[in-house]
Motif scaffolding. Structure first.
Motif, PDB file in Angstrom:
ATOM      1  N   ALA A  55      36.797  35.693  49.254  1.00  0.00           N
ATOM      2  CA  ALA A  55      37.887  36.657  49.450  1.00  0.00           C
ATOM      3  C   ALA A  55      39.107  36.272  48.616  1.00  0.00           C
ATOM      4  CB  ALA A  55      38.254  36.727  50.929  1.00  0.00           C
ATOM      5  N   ALA A  56      39.418  34.980  48.582  1.00  0.00           N
ATOM      6  CA  ALA A  56      40.550  34.532  47.770  1.00  0.00           C
ATOM      7  C   ALA A  56      40.287  34.773  46.291  1.00  0.00           C
ATOM      8  CB  ALA A  56      40.812  33.043  48.023  1.00  0.00           C
ATOM      9  N   TRP A  57      39.061  34.543  45.846  1.00  0.00           N
ATOM     10  CA  TRP A  57      38.696  34.776  44.445  1.00  0.00           C
ATOM     11  C   TRP A  57      38.896  36.241  44.085  1.00  0.00           C
ATOM     12  CZ3 TRP A  57      33.051  33.967  42.341  1.00  0.00           C
ATOM     13  CH2 TRP A  57      33.047  34.096  40.947  1.00  0.00           C
ATOM     14  N   ALA A  58      38.436  37.131  44.975  1.00  0.00           N
ATOM     15  CA  ALA A  58      38.571  38.565  44.710  1.00  0.00           C
ATOM     16  C   ALA A  58      40.038  38.990  44.684  1.00  0.00           C
ATOM     17  CB  ALA A  58      37.813  39.354  45.764  1.00  0.00           C
ATOM     18  N   LEU A  59      40.809  38.548  45.656  1.00  0.00           N
ATOM     19  CA  LEU A  59      42.220  38.944  45.716  1.00  0.00           C
ATOM     20  C   LEU A  59      43.022  38.376  44.553  1.00  0.00           C
ATOM     21  CD1 LEU A  59      42.908  38.596  49.544  1.00  0.00           C
ATOM     22  CD2 LEU A  59      42.758  40.708  48.202  1.00  0.00           C
ATOM     23  N   LEU A  60      42.781  37.120  44.219  1.00  0.00           N
ATOM     24  CA  LEU A  60      43.547  36.490  43.148  1.00  0.00           C
ATOM     25  C   LEU A  60      43.148  37.018  41.777  1.00  0.00           C
ATOM     26  CD1 LEU A  60      43.624  32.883  44.585  1.00  0.00           C
ATOM     27  CD2 LEU A  60      45.542  34.468  44.396  1.00  0.00           C
ATOM     28  N   SER A  61      41.885  37.398  41.618  1.00  0.00           N
ATOM     29  CA  SER A  61      41.467  37.982  40.335  1.00  0.00           C
ATOM     30  C   SER A  61      42.096  39.352  40.126  1.00  0.00           C
ATOM     31  CB  SER A  61      39.947  38.111  40.278  1.00  0.00           C
ATOM     32  OG  SER A  61      39.347  36.850  40.231  1.00  0.00           O
ATOM     33  N   SER A  62      42.172  40.112  41.214  1.00  0.00           N
ATOM     34  CA  SER A  62      42.747  41.460  41.074  1.00  0.00           C
ATOM     35  C   SER A  62      44.253  41.418  40.889  1.00  0.00           C
ATOM     36  CB  SER A  62      42.381  42.307  42.286  1.00  0.00           C
ATOM     37  OG  SER A  62      43.013  41.808  43.444  1.00  0.00           O
ATOM     38  N   SER A  63      44.900  40.373  41.365  1.00  0.00           N
ATOM     39  CA  SER A  63      46.355  40.300  41.213  1.00  0.00           C
ATOM     40  C   SER A  63      46.772  39.653  39.899  1.00  0.00           C
ATOM     41  CB  SER A  63      46.967  39.535  42.388  1.00  0.00           C
ATOM     42  OG  SER A  63      46.598  38.169  42.317  1.00  0.00           O
ATOM     43  N   GLY A  64      45.812  39.101  39.148  1.00  0.00           N
ATOM     44  CA  GLY A  64      46.121  38.549  37.839  1.00  0.00           C
ATOM     45  C   GLY A  64      46.473  37.070  37.842  1.00  0.00           C
ATOM     46  N   SER A  65      46.272  36.407  38.944  1.00  0.00           N
ATOM     47  CA  SER A  65      46.543  34.974  39.021  1.00  0.00           C
ATOM     48  C   SER A  65      45.260  34.227  38.641  1.00  0.00           C
ATOM     49  CB  SER A  65      46.990  34.616  40.442  1.00  0.00           C
ATOM     50  OG  SER A  65      47.231  33.242  40.534  1.00  0.00           O
ATOM     51  N   TRP A  66      45.079  34.035  37.321  1.00  0.00           N
ATOM     52  CA  TRP A  66      43.791  33.538  36.821  1.00  0.00           C
ATOM     53  C   TRP A  66      43.568  32.064  37.152  1.00  0.00           C
ATOM     54  CZ3 TRP A  66      40.888  37.384  36.106  1.00  0.00           C
ATOM     55  CH2 TRP A  66      41.412  38.595  35.643  1.00  0.00           C
ATOM     56  N   GLN A  67      44.623  31.256  37.164  1.00  0.00           N
ATOM     57  CA  GLN A  67      44.441  29.835  37.487  1.00  0.00           C
ATOM     58  C   GLN A  67      44.037  29.649  38.952  1.00  0.00           C
ATOM     59  OE1 GLN A  67      48.133  28.074  36.320  1.00  0.00           O
ATOM     60  NE2 GLN A  67      47.444  27.749  34.206  1.00  0.00           N
ATOM     61  N   SER A  68      44.663  30.388  39.832  1.00  0.00           N
ATOM     62  CA  SER A  68      44.300  30.302  41.248  1.00  0.00           C
ATOM     63  C   SER A  68      42.909  30.895  41.494  1.00  0.00           C
ATOM     64  CB  SER A  68      45.328  31.011  42.111  1.00  0.00           C
ATOM     65  OG  SER A  68      46.588  30.388  41.976  1.00  0.00           O
TER      66      SER A  68
END
Length: 103
Positions: A55-68
């Protein structure tokens, strides 16, 4: 020829009688239950970690936070590996307990 077979049978009986009696050691059923419970909790935690990391991977990828997102992706792979190792450990522990009882 029959004397040789009789001698071999006598030696085999003596070896069986001289071996350790693993049936005298109690607690293998309790040990199996404790190991199974601990590995079940480990498997549940690995699955929970997989869900949270995905879930964190999906949310962070969609928000543009590539390092996280890369760290969350690493968490997904660690969780999958942990679940596989935990499942394999349960199977291996059960096999070892069965082999130990057959000795």
């Amino acid at each position: 020829m029959f004397a040789h077979l009789t001698t071999m049978a006598t030696i085999e009986l003596a070896q069986r009688a001289a071996g350790p009696d693993f049936g005298a050691v109690g607690g293998s059923a309790d040990m199996r239950a404790v190991i199974g419970a601990l590995l079940t909790y480990g498997l549940m935690l690995a699955c929970l970690m997989l869900i949270i990391s995905a879930a964190a991977w999906a949310l962070l990828s969609s928000s543009g936070s590539w390092q996280s997102a890369a760290k969350a992706k690493t968490g997904v792979f660690v969780a999958v590996g942990g679940a596989a190792l935990t499942g394999g450990a349960l199977t291996w522990a059960n096999w070892l307990l069965d082999v130990g009882a057959a000795l």
